[in-house]
Design an enzyme around this catalytic site. Structure first.
Site, PDB file in Angstrom:
ATOM      1  N   GLU A  33       0.837  -1.209   0.000  1.00 22.98           N
ATOM      2  CA  GLU A  33       0.000   0.000   0.000  1.00 22.98           C
ATOM      3  C   GLU A  33       0.868   1.254   0.000  1.00 22.98           C
ATOM      4  O   GLU A  33       0.812   2.063   0.929  1.00 22.98           O
ATOM      5  CB  GLU A  33      -0.897  -0.002   1.239  1.00 22.98           C
ATOM      6  CG  GLU A  33      -1.787  -1.214   1.370  1.00 22.98           C
ATOM      7  CD  GLU A  33      -2.320  -1.403   2.788  1.00 22.98           C
ATOM      8  OE1 GLU A  33      -2.011  -0.579   3.672  1.00 22.98           O
ATOM      9  OE2 GLU A  33      -3.033  -2.391   3.015  1.00 22.98           O
TER      10      GLU A  33
ATOM     11  N   GLY B 210       2.058   4.980  -0.709  1.00 24.50           N
ATOM     12  CA  GLY B 210       1.488   6.265  -1.092  1.00 24.50           C
ATOM     13  C   GLY B 210       2.613   7.214  -1.437  1.00 24.50           C
ATOM     14  O   GLY B 210       2.828   7.592  -2.579  1.00 24.50           O
TER      15      GLY B 210
ATOM     16  N   ARG C 255       3.056  20.011   6.146  1.00 21.55           N
ATOM     17  CA  ARG C 255       4.042  19.074   6.687  1.00 21.55           C
ATOM     18  C   ARG C 255       5.131  19.727   7.553  1.00 21.55           C
ATOM     19  O   ARG C 255       5.415  19.237   8.638  1.00 21.55           O
ATOM     20  CB  ARG C 255       4.662  18.229   5.567  1.00 21.55           C
ATOM     21  CG  ARG C 255       3.623  17.421   4.763  1.00 21.55           C
ATOM     22  CD  ARG C 255       4.245  16.355   3.877  1.00 21.55           C
ATOM     23  NE  ARG C 255       4.806  15.280   4.650  1.00 21.55           N
ATOM     24  CZ  ARG C 255       6.079  15.139   4.925  1.00 21.55           C
ATOM     25  NH1 ARG C 255       6.946  15.985   4.430  1.00 21.55           N
ATOM     26  NH2 ARG C 255       6.487  14.143   5.665  1.00 21.55           N
TER      27      ARG C 255
ATOM     28  N   TYR D 221       4.916  18.272  11.197  1.00 24.73           N
ATOM     29  CA  TYR D 221       5.907  17.233  11.529  1.00 24.73           C
ATOM     30  C   TYR D 221       7.328  17.785  11.601  1.00 24.73           C
ATOM     31  O   TYR D 221       8.275  17.014  11.680  1.00 24.73           O
ATOM     32  CB  TYR D 221       5.935  16.135  10.460  1.00 24.73           C
ATOM     33  CG  TYR D 221       4.603  15.582  10.051  1.00 24.73           C
ATOM     34  CD1 TYR D 221       3.891  14.722  10.883  1.00 24.73           C
ATOM     35  CD2 TYR D 221       4.061  15.892   8.805  1.00 24.73           C
ATOM     36  CE1 TYR D 221       2.676  14.208  10.486  1.00 24.73           C
ATOM     37  CE2 TYR D 221       2.845  15.373   8.406  1.00 24.73           C
ATOM     38  CZ  TYR D 221       2.152  14.534   9.255  1.00 24.73           C
ATOM     39  OH  TYR D 221       0.951  14.016   8.864  1.00 24.73           O
TER      40      TYR D 221
ATOM     41  N   CYS E 190      -1.463  33.619  10.188  1.00 26.88           N
ATOM     42  CA  CYS E 190      -1.207  34.189  11.514  1.00 26.88           C
ATOM     43  C   CYS E 190      -0.863  33.122  12.537  1.00 26.88           C
ATOM     44  O   CYS E 190      -1.615  32.883  13.499  1.00 26.88           O
ATOM     45  CB  CYS E 190      -2.434  34.970  11.960  1.00 26.88           C
ATOM     46  SG  CYS E 190      -2.859  36.196  10.745  1.00 26.88           S
TER      47      CYS E 190
HETATM   48  N1  LLP Z   1      -1.487   1.911   4.476  1.00 28.69           N
HETATM   49  C1  LLP Z   1      -1.970   2.373   5.636  1.00 28.69           C
HETATM   50  C2  LLP Z   1      -2.833   1.516   6.437  1.00 28.69           C
HETATM   51  C3  LLP Z   1      -1.619   3.669   6.084  1.00 28.69           C
HETATM   52  O1  LLP Z   1      -2.069   4.114   7.241  1.00 28.69           O
HETATM   53  C4  LLP Z   1      -0.775   4.483   5.287  1.00 28.69           C
HETATM   54  C5  LLP Z   1      -0.411   5.831   5.697  1.00 28.69           C
HETATM   55  C6  LLP Z   1      -0.320   3.965   4.053  1.00 28.69           C
HETATM   56  C7  LLP Z   1      -0.687   2.666   3.699  1.00 28.69           C
HETATM   57  C8  LLP Z   1       0.563   4.740   3.129  1.00 28.69           C
HETATM   58  O2  LLP Z   1       1.787   5.055   3.715  1.00 28.69           O
HETATM   59  P1  LLP Z   1       2.982   5.642   2.820  1.00 28.69           P
HETATM   60  O3  LLP Z   1       3.397   4.574   1.828  1.00 28.69           O
HETATM   61  O4  LLP Z   1       2.487   6.852   2.133  1.00 28.69           O
HETATM   62  O5  LLP Z   1       4.034   5.944   3.810  1.00 28.69           O
HETATM   63  N2  LLP Z   1       0.631  12.737   6.536  1.00 28.69           N
HETATM   64  C9  LLP Z   1       1.861  12.056   6.862  1.00 28.69           C
HETATM   65  C10 LLP Z   1       1.817  10.599   6.476  1.00 28.69           C
HETATM   66  C11 LLP Z   1       0.665   9.845   7.110  1.00 28.69           C
HETATM   67  C12 LLP Z   1       0.604   8.403   6.692  1.00 28.69           C
HETATM   68  C13 LLP Z   1      -0.622   7.742   7.198  1.00 28.69           C
HETATM   69  N3  LLP Z   1      -0.794   6.380   6.770  1.00 28.69           N
HETATM   70  C14 LLP Z   1       3.016  12.799   6.206  1.00 28.69           C
HETATM   71  O6  LLP Z   1       2.799  13.831   5.573  1.00 28.69           O
HETATM   72  O7  LLP Z   1       4.166  12.422   6.379  1.00 28.69           O
END
Ligand code: LLP
Length: 433
Positions: free
Chosen positions: A291, A293, A330, A334, A362
């Protein structure tokens, strides 16, 4: 790997100069490279070729219809966490039969919608959710395909806010409770046990946590597969990307890239990922789901912003730009690092100055970089905030009543507006005095 580089002194996305896009569409502006998205998907797909596998792109990273359509045409699956994301996948031409539905708070309405659309699987995060899925499926006279999301209690050593696989986190079912819950689930007539899932966090930059978690999971996966004839094992997402030297141009690196690349920022290559995990996963003889992203979309997008003002205080040199934390949260959320590159290539001998690059909102947290070495900037200069393709627009808001930016998708020499800039009217849509 990505397709942002200087050509004849101009920072381009594939063959299109970004300054042209900034002039045509205004700033702040998100620009994505279609070719980069495709290459990332294909690289992962090829690396996993020895396994029966399905890549389910995590829609939360970037859910623009143009991006989802690009992936749908590559026959990608999708990892969704809401009815809204499922709707986006369908609208983009993606197969709902290749969607996996994660998240700890699925509502009845969402479960019904997903069952109607015949998704591939629900990743179940609690016993209560399992019973709710069963109840909804029974009312619809259907069998709901489910996988239990296992919390393997393995620390991914990433940012606390994006760690998901330890018992401090709200996600998944505690490792020790999993066999009993599968047993109880197997007694539910309107549930079909289809798989098993884990996800330990995001922006994981070494392979060790993946290996540790998969190793820990293997005996459990084998046992559950034998007992319940599971089809797949999903190892989640989380593959980290390089933020520090995201601009590879043979350039000295004013954006603070090359000079500060440290041990923790070595890229986790897909080769290493595949080489380490395939030997562990192959003997299972199961379908493997991933999965990703950020890996697909992160370095495929930038956020363009223009310098509005400078302000010298006693200690700081502020460059105030027209993008803000509502557009890209971000760094504020973070403390994350995004490389910053001027759209016009500075001469190799240009002297650096140090800037705090901040937005107009602001809040003191509204910054993109602190004390960052950059070539001398002038009012009206346009900058690219690099690596903004994942968790950029999807986390954008209207805070301070700021319309959200437009989005452009580049393919070779052509650029398509894939989302219009929000208007002032959009800001009050649905409201009443
Ligand atoms: N699968 C599940 C169950 C997840 O919770 C997530 C991300 C992914 C896949 C995808 O993860 P990736 O391959 O993108 O690392 N907003 C944060 C990242 C939050 C990720 C939440 N879950 C940021 O900007 O770093």
């Amino acid at each position: 790997m990505h397709e942002f580089c200087y050509r004849k002194g101009q920072l381009c996305c594939e063959q299109v100069p970004l300054e042209t896009l900034a002039r045509r569409h205004g700033t702040p502006l998100y620009v994505y490279s279609e070719n980069t998205i495709k290459k990332h998907f294909q690289r992962l797909d090829q690396a996993l070729a020895p396994l029966d596998h399905l890549i389910c792109y995590a829609v939360k990273a970037n859910s623009n219809l143009g991006i989802l359509n690009t992936l749908a045409r590559l026959n990608s699956g999708f990892d969704i966490v809401s009815m809204g994301e499922l709707y986006r996948v369908s609208r983009a031409g993606g197969k709902t039969s290749q969607c996996v539905f994660a998240g700890v708070g699925k509502t009845e309405r969402e479960i019904r919608d997903a069952l109607q659309k015949n998704i591939y699987c629900f990743n179940v995060e609690s016993e209560a959710e399992l019973h709710r899925i069963h109840k909804v499926a029974r009312a619809m006279r259907k069998r709901a395909p489910v996988a239990l999301r296992v919390n393997p209690n393995v620390d991914a050593h990433t940012h606390a806010k994006i760690t998901t696989g330890t018992y401090e986190n709200k996600f998944g079912i505690a490792f020790e409770q999993v066999p009993d819950l599968y047993q109880r689930a197997s007694w539910l007539p309107n549930v079909e046990l289809r798989g098993i899932q884990m996800h330990i966090g995001s922006q994981i930059t070494t392979v060790a946590p993946f290996i540790r978690a998969v190793r820990k999971m293997l005996p459990l996966v084998r046992e559950m597969q034998e007992r319940h004839r599971l089809q797949f094992f999903s190892i989640g997402g989380g593959i980290g990307i390089v933020y520090r030297s995201a601009l590879e141009s043979g350039h000295p690196g004013w954006w603070g890239g090359r000079k500060r690349v440290g041990r923790n920022h070595q890229p986790l290559t897909i080769d290493l990922f595949a080489r380490s995990l395939i030997p562990l996963l192959k003997p299972l003889g199961m379908r493997i789901l991933l999965e990703p992203g950020r890996y697909i979309a992160g370095n495929a997008g930038v956020l363009l912003t223009r310098v509005e003002y400078f302000k010298l205080t006693g200690t700081r040199n502020f460059a105030i730009v027209d993008a803000a934390m509502n557009d890209l949260i971000r760094p504020a959320f973070y403390d994350s690092y995004h490389a910053i590159a001027p759209l016009m290539e500075p001469p190799a001998n240009a002297k650096e100055s140090r800037y705090d690059v901040v937005g107009p909102i602001c809040e003191s947290g509204d910054y993109f970089a602190k004390d960052r070495a950059l070539p001398p900037l002038r009012e009206g200069d346009c900058l690219a905030l690099m690596s903004a393709g994942a968790y950029g627009f999807t986390m954008a808001s209207n805070y301070n009543a700021r319309p959200r930016p437009a989005e452009v998708l580049v393919k070779g020499t052509t650029a398509r507006l894939v989302r219009k800039r929000e208007s002032l009217r959009d800001l009050v849509r649905g409201e009443k005095k």
